[in-house]
Design a protein around this motif. Structure first.
Motif, mmCIF file in Angstrom:
data_model
loop_
_atom_site.group_PDB
_atom_site.id
_atom_site.type_symbol
_atom_site.label_atom_id
_atom_site.label_comp_id
_atom_site.label_asym_id
_atom_site.label_seq_id
_atom_site.Cartn_x
_atom_site.Cartn_y
_atom_site.Cartn_z
ATOM 1 N N PRO A 38 0.821 -1.221 0.000
ATOM 2 C CA PRO A 38 0.000 0.000 0.000
ATOM 3 C C PRO A 38 0.853 1.268 0.000
ATOM 4 O O PRO A 38 0.987 1.948 1.015
ATOM 5 C CB PRO A 38 -0.805 -0.140 1.293
ATOM 6 N N THR A 39 1.440 1.554 -1.135
ATOM 7 C CA THR A 39 2.301 2.730 -1.247
ATOM 8 C C THR A 39 1.793 3.655 -2.341
ATOM 9 O O THR A 39 0.954 3.286 -3.153
ATOM 10 C CB THR A 39 3.753 2.341 -1.567
ATOM 11 N N GLU A 40 2.338 4.862 -2.342
ATOM 12 C CA GLU A 40 2.069 5.818 -3.404
ATOM 13 C C GLU A 40 3.392 6.257 -4.010
ATOM 14 O O GLU A 40 4.461 5.984 -3.452
ATOM 15 C CB GLU A 40 1.290 7.016 -2.844
ATOM 16 N N PHE A 136 6.494 17.082 -10.417
ATOM 17 C CA PHE A 136 5.543 16.496 -11.363
ATOM 18 C C PHE A 136 4.305 16.043 -10.578
ATOM 19 O O PHE A 136 4.350 15.039 -9.857
ATOM 20 C CB PHE A 136 6.165 15.288 -12.069
ATOM 21 N N TYR A 137 3.208 16.772 -10.696
ATOM 22 C CA TYR A 137 2.012 16.401 -9.940
ATOM 23 C C TYR A 137 1.155 15.418 -10.742
ATOM 24 O O TYR A 137 1.078 15.480 -11.970
ATOM 25 C CB TYR A 137 1.199 17.630 -9.550
ATOM 26 N N GLN A 138 0.508 14.502 -10.020
ATOM 27 C CA GLN A 138 -0.301 13.469 -10.664
ATOM 28 C C GLN A 138 -1.799 13.695 -10.508
ATOM 29 O O GLN A 138 -2.605 13.007 -11.134
ATOM 30 C CB GLN A 138 0.055 12.102 -10.076
ATOM 31 N N PHE A 170 2.510 15.326 -14.408
ATOM 32 C CA PHE A 170 3.313 14.145 -14.686
ATOM 33 C C PHE A 170 2.803 13.460 -15.952
ATOM 34 O O PHE A 170 1.604 13.352 -16.174
ATOM 35 C CB PHE A 170 3.221 13.168 -13.507
ATOM 36 N N GLN A 171 3.749 12.996 -16.791
ATOM 37 C CA GLN A 171 3.365 12.273 -17.998
ATOM 38 C C GLN A 171 3.902 10.849 -18.002
ATOM 39 O O GLN A 171 3.146 9.891 -18.065
ATOM 40 C CB GLN A 171 3.832 13.039 -19.247
ATOM 41 N N ILE A 172 5.215 10.729 -17.941
ATOM 42 C CA ILE A 172 5.832 9.402 -17.945
ATOM 43 C C ILE A 172 7.205 9.494 -17.297
ATOM 44 O O ILE A 172 7.844 10.562 -17.305
ATOM 45 C CB ILE A 172 5.940 8.841 -19.386
#
Length: 214
Positions: A38-40, A136-138, A170-172
């Motif tokens: 359970p990580t981010e 980089f925000y998701q 964020f893209q890749i």
């Protein structure tokens, strides 16, 4: 005039020797699934990824930090490609963390404090687009948190210059070559590590002793 010229030449050679560089191997793409439970994940760029990776890996709650490339347009970039400054990518780090132990807001705090956030396109001796600082925000939550913290720092008077950190979607993320992973830990004898990475890491540790792993 000659003394000035040779002094400048010598300085340039020293910076080149101490730069975050090595030989090139093909990059790998990070797949969008994890084996850590359970990580981010969070994504940051702030100069040489050897430094940034080691900084985040020293924090409680961070399971892993992976060096790589992000923010550009070139697919499957190599370290050599990114060094041309033509790919748009910056040396970046994927931070895999447990949000129950360390929050995204705390990661942001460490991120800003572990660099000179006012330096444009680089950190310390590393200069150029590939060393620029980026968050980089998701999602909207990460975007708001990053923008608010940046505004607070600009308004605090802590820095004489404006914060230069970019905040972009964020893209890749492309994983860097294997020899770049855990570089600071595996190569403590490297001149760059000794003169740039370790002092930078120690400055961060002095600011956040309560966040460090034992």
């Amino acid at each position: 005039m000659k003394k000035t010229f040779f002094a400048s030449l010598a300085l340039s050679l020293i910076i080149l020797i101490l730069s975050c560089s090595s030989t090139t191997k093909p990059a790998e793409k990070i797949v969008d699934k994890t084996v850590y439970g359970p990580t981010e994940k969070a994504y940051f760029a702030a100069g040489c990824f050897w430094c940034v990776e080691a900084i985040f890996e020293s924090l409680k709650g961070v399971k892993e930090a992976v060096s790589g490339y992000s923010g550009g347009h070139t697919k499957n970039p190599t370290y050599e490609d990114v060094n041309t400054e033509l790919t748009g990518h910056a040396e970046s780090v994927e931070v895999i963390y447990d949000p129950k132990i360390i929050s995204y807001e705390t990661l942001l705090k460490v991120y800003f404090a572990s660099q000179d956030p006012t330096q444009v396109k680089g950190q310390g001796p590393d200069r150029g687009d590939s060393y620029r600082s980026i968050i980089f925000y998701q999602n909207e939550s990460e975007k708001v948190a990053a923008e608010n913290y940046k505004k607070q720092l600009n308004a605090s008077g802590k820095y004489k210059k404006p914060i230069a950190v970019e905040i972009v979607p964020f893209q890749i993320f492309w994983k860097a070559e294997g020899y770049h992973q855990d570089y600071e830990r595996n190569h403590p004898e490297n001149p760059y590590v000794q003169n740039v990475s370790i002092p930078r890491i120690e400055r961060m540790k002095a600011q956040f002793p309560e966040l460090l792993k034992k």
